[in-house]
Write an enzyme that holds these catalytic residues in place. Structure first.
Site, short mmCIF file in Angstrom:
data_model
loop_
_atom_site.label_atom_id
_atom_site.label_comp_id
_atom_site.label_asym_id
_atom_site.label_seq_id
_atom_site.Cartn_x
_atom_site.Cartn_y
_atom_site.Cartn_z
CB CYS A 92 -9.84 -4.90 0.95
SG CYS A 92 -10.68 -6.26 0.16
NE ARG A 126 -15.10 -11.42 -4.68
CZ ARG A 126 -13.88 -11.01 -4.91
NH1 ARG A 126 -13.07 -11.71 -5.66
NH2 ARG A 126 -13.43 -9.88 -4.39
CG HIS A 191 -15.73 -2.95 1.89
ND1 HIS A 191 -15.15 -4.09 1.41
CD2 HIS A 191 -16.99 -2.97 1.47
CE1 HIS A 191 -16.03 -4.76 0.70
NE2 HIS A 191 -17.17 -4.11 0.72
#
Lengths: 243, 466
Positions: A92, A126, A191
């Site tokens: 990330c 997002r 993740h």
């Protein structure tokens, strides 16, 4: 003795990134491969060439800025180690940091470490949700699964991706690619954390780290029933056939 | 005007009735419906509260703290409106007033005790005017649901700055909460817990506040209770843990009770609550402080807190075949780590159930499980007989426990929640601990309730014999 270096664990600890350290560490121990983990934070001494596996995780904006200036001072040492085959997992925000620059919405360009050939630009939505990616490991396709949550859109230059998106957004939601790969550096937006469920990727990283040390060690297989099940649940939900 | 409010209350009541008839819990639905009929309904209803409104917010402990305050005020003889079941966004807050109102739009109550979701503070505070605002603590919640912590704190601070005549009751031990004393300029009443011989000199848990909120320098800690709660001072500026007006000393566990000595206003009393977990002692301190601020008699406060019975999933106690069963909601790393600490501190052997879902209300991203300190279960796993994982992400939970170092022979995955609960309750251990994320909680609760006699002297609960 393999040496793990966890960078800024006190600052880059979003999304259970420490699970990646646990997975690498435990899967070495279960095979009786001696391993130690060193945590390195702001201003502390580190020589990357002495380590075998480095994790650079993700953080919130404020923390990201703090570590960015700290890491800039260590840039040349990190680049040299990477060129010499250091195994790195960057997730990330840590992934974005290894690239050329980050272009903000206002058009400002924030320089990255410029070790890998890619850039990231701020996006207006997002990209959040479960994601599955097909990664090539040892010449074979391996499906990995995780969770992504980023608005930055990454575009690769002259380096290859970590894999093809099977479900989800990946680097930018457009080109169907996820992550980046250069020498022994693995970058990803996944993740969840990435390594515990995706044990074949973890083992690939361990093998690479051993090989860099000149140890051509065939990894002993482990009982991966829990890993397979945790991954299987998500593949099933996303309608992905497991190869 | 009053006709419109009446219509709104009526519409809300009907919505509530429809929800119940159709088997939904729908605790925010009446409020949302009422707000459609009269957007000013919350403002009009809340303005009728006679003596004052107490607002409770923060990451963990909102529901317990608010219910403790509600209990004390009730025992002191006051009529209280509250959102007991934790529906804490604007719809749920409005519901609690609608359901307490007469059809004429009139509310007969002395106090309102309202817990408010952190992100809903600005919206709700535009419509109600609290006299006391309690802030418990700030930890990281699931990130896909909430914004980053800094932003949450900023939004609450800004909404409080617009308030007048408010006294803030603040946790002195959390620098993220204690900073509100300075940043809002409002009068502040601090409570805190002094260090004990058990307090940790270092924190292995992830910490939110490494840096001073005012100058950015490192915060120095003399000790930690958990998370970033402890005694701290900035190495550069004057920011430090404020001296608490209510301070607990010698906190300790006695059987199932949490006990401590309380010092305040040059007085000393003993406080005891019949709920496990150090975090619940913090909740009791917050409630004690808020009630002291309201001028409630100290004896009444202490007695009421000692009688406090937890609500659904807040270390709620059941008994089944002569063993104690505890049910606790888990929703973020610090909260989960703290209920695990309570589990480890309790004597005897235990069977454990962990139910993990990843629906919207749970947080779709369950990576936070990897920030929970499950390693403490591995370091001494002898008292733990079985760890049963369930819920739609039970497999991931099992994997987490494996990597924590719990022996895999002790880990079981039961996809079916009913099978899982039965398995935990019928295990060989002397007690059972059930942990569940939000959307599995009511189901677990229902199953346990069917299986067990609830140890509640409350007559209305005595009928649930299995």
């Amino acid at each position: 003795m393999l040496s793990i270096c966890h960078l800024y664990p006190d600052l880059l600890n979003l999304y259970g990134d420490r699970g990646n350290i646990m997975a690498f560490h435990k899967r070495c121990l279960w095979r009786k491969i001696p391993v130690k983990t060193k945590c390195v934070s702001l201003g502390e001494d580190v020589d990357f060439s002495e380590h075998d596996f480095v994790l650079l995780g993700g953080g919130s904006d404020r923390e990201q800025n703090l570590i960015s200036s700290d890491l800039m001072k260590r840039r040349d040492n990190l680049q040299e180690a990477i060129e010499n085959g250091l195994v790195v997992l960057a997730i990330c925000g840590g992934y974005q940091l290894l690239g050329g620059y980050y272009l903000t919405r206002e058009g400002e360009s924030i320089p990255g470490l410029d070790i890998l050939d890619f850039y990231t630009q701020a996006g207006d939505r997002r990209m959040v949700g479960n994601i599955a990616v097909e990664v090539e490991l040892g010449g074979r396709p391996v499906q990995v699964v995780g969770f992504e949550n980023h608005s930055g859109q990454t575009f690769l230059g002259g380096i290859r991706s970590l894999g093809k998106v099977l479900s989800g957004n990946g680097n930018n939601g457009r080109d169907g690619l996820e992550g980046a790969r250069y020498k022994n550096v693995f970058c990803s937006y996944l993740h969840g954390p990435l390594l515990p469920k995706n044990n074949r990727l973890t083992d690939a990283l361990i093998s690479l780290a051993l090989r860099r040390r000149g140890l051509n060690y065939q990894l002993k297989s482990l009982d991966d029933d829990f890993e397979d099940q945790a991954r299987g649940v998500m593949f099933k939900r996303m309608g992905i056939k497991v190869k | 005007m009053i006709f419109r409010l009446s219509a709104a209350v009526l519409a809300g009541r009907i919505a509530s009735w429809l929800c119940r008839v159709r088997g939904f819990r729908g605790s925010s639905m009446p409020g949302l419906v009422a707000r459609k009929a009269d957007p000013d309904s919350l403002r009009k209803l809340a303005a009728q509260v006679r003596k004052g409104t107490i607002v409770v917010s923060g990451t963990n402990g909102k529901t317990t703290t608010a219910n403790m305050i509600t209990g004390v005020l009730g025992d002191a003889g006051y009529k209280v409106v509250s959102n007991r079941e934790g529906a804490n966004m604007i719809g749920g807050v409005t519901s609690s007033f609608v359901m307490s109102s007469g059809i004429d739009g009139k509310i007969d109550c002395d106090y309102a005790v309202i817990e408010i979701d952190e992100a809903s503070m600005p919206g709700v505070l535009k419509e109600i005017t609290p006299g006391v605002v309690v802030l418990t603590n700030f930890f990281r919640d699931q990130l896909d649901r909430y914004w980053e912590l800094d932003k949450v704190i900023g939004v609450i601070r800004d909404s409080l700055r617009e308030q007048k005549n408010v006294v803030m009751v603040l946790n002195a031990d959390d620098p993220l909460v204690a900073q509100f004393g300075k940043t809002t300029g409002l009068p502040a009443f601090f409570y805190g817990l002094a260090g004990t011989e058990h307090s940790r000199k270092t924190s292995t848990q992830m910490r939110e506040a490494r840096f001073c909120p005012f100058c950015g320098a490192d915060l120095n800690y003399d000790f930690y209770h958990y998370g970033q709660l402890g005694t701290y001072n900035c190495l550069k500026c004057s920011f430090e843990r404020p001296k608490p007006r209510v301070e607990a000393l010698d906190a300790g566990v006695n059987g199932e009770a949490n006990e401590c000595r309380l010092f305040f206003d040059r007085r000393e009393v003993s406080l005891s609550i019949q709920v496990q977990g150090l975090y619940n002692l913090y909740n009791a301190l917050a409630a004690f402080s808020a009630c002291l601020q309201l001028g409630i008699d100290v004896k009444t406060i202490l007695k009421s807190l000692n009688n406090y019975q937890p609500v659904t999933g807040r270390m709620e106690k059941f008994s089944y075949k002569e063993k104690n069963v505890y049910l606790s909601l888990v929703k973020n790393p610090i909260g989960f780590s703290e209920v695990l600490a309570a589990l480890c501190a309790a004597k005897g052997s235990k069977d454990v159930l962990i139910a993990v879902n990843d629906n919207d209300a749970d947080g779709k991203d369950i990576s936070w499980l990897w920030d929970v300190d499950f390693e403490m279960l591995a370091s001494d796993h002898r008292p733990i007989r079985k760890l049963i994982c369930s819920g739609v992400r039970g497999e991931e939970m099992a994997l987490r426990l494996k990597y924590a170092g719990v022996p895999v022979e002790k880990i079981v995955v039961n996809r079916d929640l009913k099978v899982a609960v039965k398995n935990a309750l019928n295990g060989s251990a002397g007690g059972a601990y059930l942990f569940s994320t939000y959307t599995a909680l009511w189901n677990v609760h229902k199953i346990v309730k069917q299986l067990a006699d609830k140890e509640d002297a409350d007559a209305q609960h005595l009928s649930s014999v299995s």
